[in-house]
Design an enzyme around this catalytic site. Structure first.
Site, PDB file in Angstrom:
ATOM      1  CG  HIS A 159      -1.866   1.024   1.417  1.00  0.00           C
ATOM      2  ND1 HIS A 159      -1.566   2.277   1.860  1.00  0.00           N
ATOM      3  CD2 HIS A 159      -3.207   1.020   1.176  1.00  0.00           C
ATOM      4  CE1 HIS A 159      -2.673   3.001   1.900  1.00  0.00           C
ATOM      5  NE2 HIS A 159      -3.690   2.270   1.487  1.00  0.00           N
ATOM      6  CG  ASP A 172       0.538  -2.002   6.061  1.00  0.00           C
ATOM      7  OD1 ASP A 172      -0.406  -2.179   6.849  1.00  0.00           O
ATOM      8  OD2 ASP A 172       0.428  -1.371   4.991  1.00  0.00           O
ATOM      9  CD  GLN A 184      -6.979  -4.298   4.362  1.00  0.00           C
ATOM     10  OE1 GLN A 184      -7.926  -4.961   4.798  1.00  0.00           O
ATOM     11  NE2 GLN A 184      -7.123  -3.069   3.907  1.00  0.00           N
ATOM     12  CE  LYS A 227      -7.211  -0.026   6.374  1.00  0.00           C
ATOM     13  NZ  LYS A 227      -8.043   0.550   5.321  1.00  0.00           N
ATOM     14  CB  CYS A 286      -3.999   3.434  -1.501  1.00  0.00           C
ATOM     15  SG  CYS A 286      -5.289   4.648  -1.314  1.00  0.00           S
TER      16      CYS A 286
HETATM   17  N1  C6P Z   1      -6.401   0.649   2.879  1.00  0.00           N
HETATM   18  C1  C6P Z   1      -8.236   0.211   1.351  1.00  0.00           C
HETATM   19  O1  C6P Z   1      -9.310   0.471   0.826  1.00  0.00           O
HETATM   20  P1  C6P Z   1      -4.975   4.069   7.233  1.00  0.00           P
HETATM   21  O2  C6P Z   1      -5.566   4.932   6.138  1.00  0.00           O
HETATM   22  O3  C6P Z   1      -3.749   4.684   7.832  1.00  0.00           O
HETATM   23  O4  C6P Z   1      -5.982   3.629   8.233  1.00  0.00           O
HETATM   24  O5  C6P Z   1      -4.527   2.696   6.515  1.00  0.00           O
HETATM   25  C2  C6P Z   1      -3.665   2.737   5.420  1.00  0.00           C
HETATM   26  C3  C6P Z   1      -3.427   1.366   4.903  1.00  0.00           C
HETATM   27  C4  C6P Z   1      -2.175   0.802   5.086  1.00  0.00           C
HETATM   28  N2  C6P Z   1      -1.914  -0.441   4.679  1.00  0.00           N
HETATM   29  C5  C6P Z   1      -2.839  -1.218   4.101  1.00  0.00           C
HETATM   30  C6  C6P Z   1      -2.480  -2.619   3.715  1.00  0.00           C
HETATM   31  C7  C6P Z   1      -4.118  -0.710   3.891  1.00  0.00           C
HETATM   32  O6  C6P Z   1      -5.035  -1.487   3.332  1.00  0.00           O
HETATM   33  C8  C6P Z   1      -4.422   0.611   4.274  1.00  0.00           C
HETATM   34  C9  C6P Z   1      -5.755   1.210   3.982  1.00  0.00           C
HETATM   35  C10 C6P Z   1      -7.742   1.063   2.502  1.00  0.00           C
HETATM   36  O7  C6P Z   1      -7.557  -0.743   0.995  1.00  0.00           O
HETATM   37  C11 C6P Z   1      -7.872   2.522   2.211  1.00  0.00           C
HETATM   38  S1  C6P Z   1      -6.723   3.075   0.991  1.00  0.00           S
END
Ligand code: C6P
Length: 416
Positions: free
Chosen positions: A133, A210, A213, A236, A374
């Site tokens: 991401h 990271d 998910q 999430k 993203c």
């Molecule tokens: N992915 C998706 O629709 P934040 O925005 O900081 O809570 O998370 C960012 C982020 C980082 N790593 C991974 C693997 C992610 O999936 C995400 C967020 C969302 O897939 C929004 S772009």
């Protein structure tokens, strides 16, 4: 490897009751029952989380760590209680290792700035993977610009799996940081994080995972994974937005300077010198997101109550059923067919742009995400501008997969 096993959806303890915990799901969209299949972007909240936040504001709100009065003490207890819940949930050794952040993005930026920026030298290397991401790419590019370090990228195969041998070969004498996702948001791939961390540890390389998910879907034990840092987001995993966590091994966090200055992160200030606060407060400058942390604590309790094993089985089974049903649609191709995969399906349909597909799905009451998720390098790897993605949560049903497939067939008929 945390590979979930298939199980019947009915295996979830009292699935109907779980679904009923989410008031937002009771509505109709465009005259159809809402099928919310966008939990990877942000999951919905059960009333237990909504109530915990509302109760806090109704009865206990005050600033934390500052007041001797009753409300401040209650707020501090609830905030620190949430930290302890998170510690237990991911099996960290100490609550000093749990730093509250705004989310995964801020957590990774914290490591990039407070750890990498302060230790990397020109020519040092940071290894990421092709399936990251943007949150696990851009902060490292910024550090490379700041320090003269070099970003290396490990390839993925046509199934969307990390090429392990290539990754290992890229771990060189100059590698200082290896950063990788636990589960890909664009492909659903589950990375072998135990193996990756063991390889990196043998070579004295810091690991940053990271986990955005992963937390909602599989059991995460940071001590068993043996990573140095692990980042995730509350929203999430059925908690609030604006709150997330950086887990860091205590020895690493102790050696890192703070990345933001202000209240909370100090023990003493005069104009000559400031003495920084102890962990974890050293990294939490300013008034924190108290309600967010309390909501996250409630989300953790909610997940624990159901059981991560059953949640994992449910997410895996929905992914399996959706893959099977979608593949029966002529001209549909799944993007991401890793052997170890869970909880989402990314796909494209011949002759139908993903954005049009998303709009038609919405008219069927089906909420899916379309675009690059993203993760633009993933799209480039597969030669696509975008995919459609259906992602699953603990509240989703087989009937909603049928609704999705009907919407995709309709889009194909209208546009294909
Ligand atoms: N992915 C998706 O629709 P934040 O925005 O900081 O809570 O998370 C960012 C982020 C980082 N790593 C991974 C693997 C992610 O999936 C995400 C967020 C969302 O897939 C929004 S772009």
């Amino acid at each position: 490897m945390n590979q979930p096993q298939a199980a019947s959806i009915k295996d979830l303890p009292d699935f109907a009751a779980i679904r009923a915990d989410f008031p937002i799901l009771e509505q109709q969209v465009h005259g159809c029952p809402l099928a919310y299949l966008d939990s990877a972007a942000s999951a919905q909240r059960p009333r237990q989380v909504i109530d915990a936040i509302a109760d806090y504001y109704r009865h206990d709100h005050a600033n934390v760590h500052r007041g001797v009065h009753t409300l401040s003490q209650r707020a501090t207890e609830a905030y620190e209680g949430a930290r302890e819940s998170v510690r237990r949930f991911i099996n960290a050794a100490s609550s000093k290792e749990i730093i509250f952040t705004r989310g995964t993005t801020e957590a990774i930026n914290l490591v990039a700035q407070a750890f990498a920026r302060t230790t990397l030298k020109p020519g040092d290397e940071i290894l990421i993977t092709w399936m990251e991401h943007h949150s696990n790419i851009v902060p490292w590019q910024m550090v490379c610009e700041q320090t003269g370090a070099v970003l290396r990228v490990a390839p993925i195969n046509d199934r969307g799996e990390l090429e392990l041998d290539a990754w290992k070969k890229l771990l060189g004498k100059k590698t200082r940081v290896a950063a990788f996702g636990h589960i890909s948001n664009a492909l659903g791939t589950i990375n072998p994080v135990h193996e990756l961390c063991a390889e990196a540890r043998r070579r004295g390389i810091a690991t940053v995972i990271d986990g955005a998910q992963a937390l909602p879907h599989i059991d995460v034990d940071v001590r068993s994974i043996d990573c140095d840092f692990y980042a995730f987001s509350g929203h999430k995993m059925y908690g609030p937005t604006g709150i997330g966590v950086l887990y860091g091994r205590e020895e690493m966090l102790q050696d890192m300077p703070p990345w933001q200055g202000g209240g909370e992160m100090i023990l003493a200030v005069d104009f000559e010198k400031t003495v920084y606060n102890e962990l974890p407060h050293k990294f939490e400058a300013g008034t924190p997101n108290i309600a967010g942390a309390i909501g996250l604590g409630a989300a953790v309790a909610y997940l624990e109550n159901i059981g991560m094993e059953q949640i994992a089985a449910h997410g895996y089974e929905l992914m399996r059923l959706a893959s099977e049903a979608l593949l029966a649609v002529p001209g549909l191709r799944l993007i991401g067919t890793a052997e170890h995969k869970t909880a989402l399906v990314s796909f494209v349909v011949d002759g139908v742009h993903p954005h049009d597909l998303g709009t038609i799905a919405d008219h069927h009451g089906v909420a899916i995400r379309t675009g690059h998720h993203c993760a633009m390098p993933v799209m480039q790897r597969f030669g696509l501008p975008a995919t459609a993605r259906a992602s699953f949560g603990i509240y989703n049903t087989e009937a909603e997969i049928d609704q999705l497939v009907a919407a995709v067939r309709d889009a194909k008929e209208v546009l294909g």
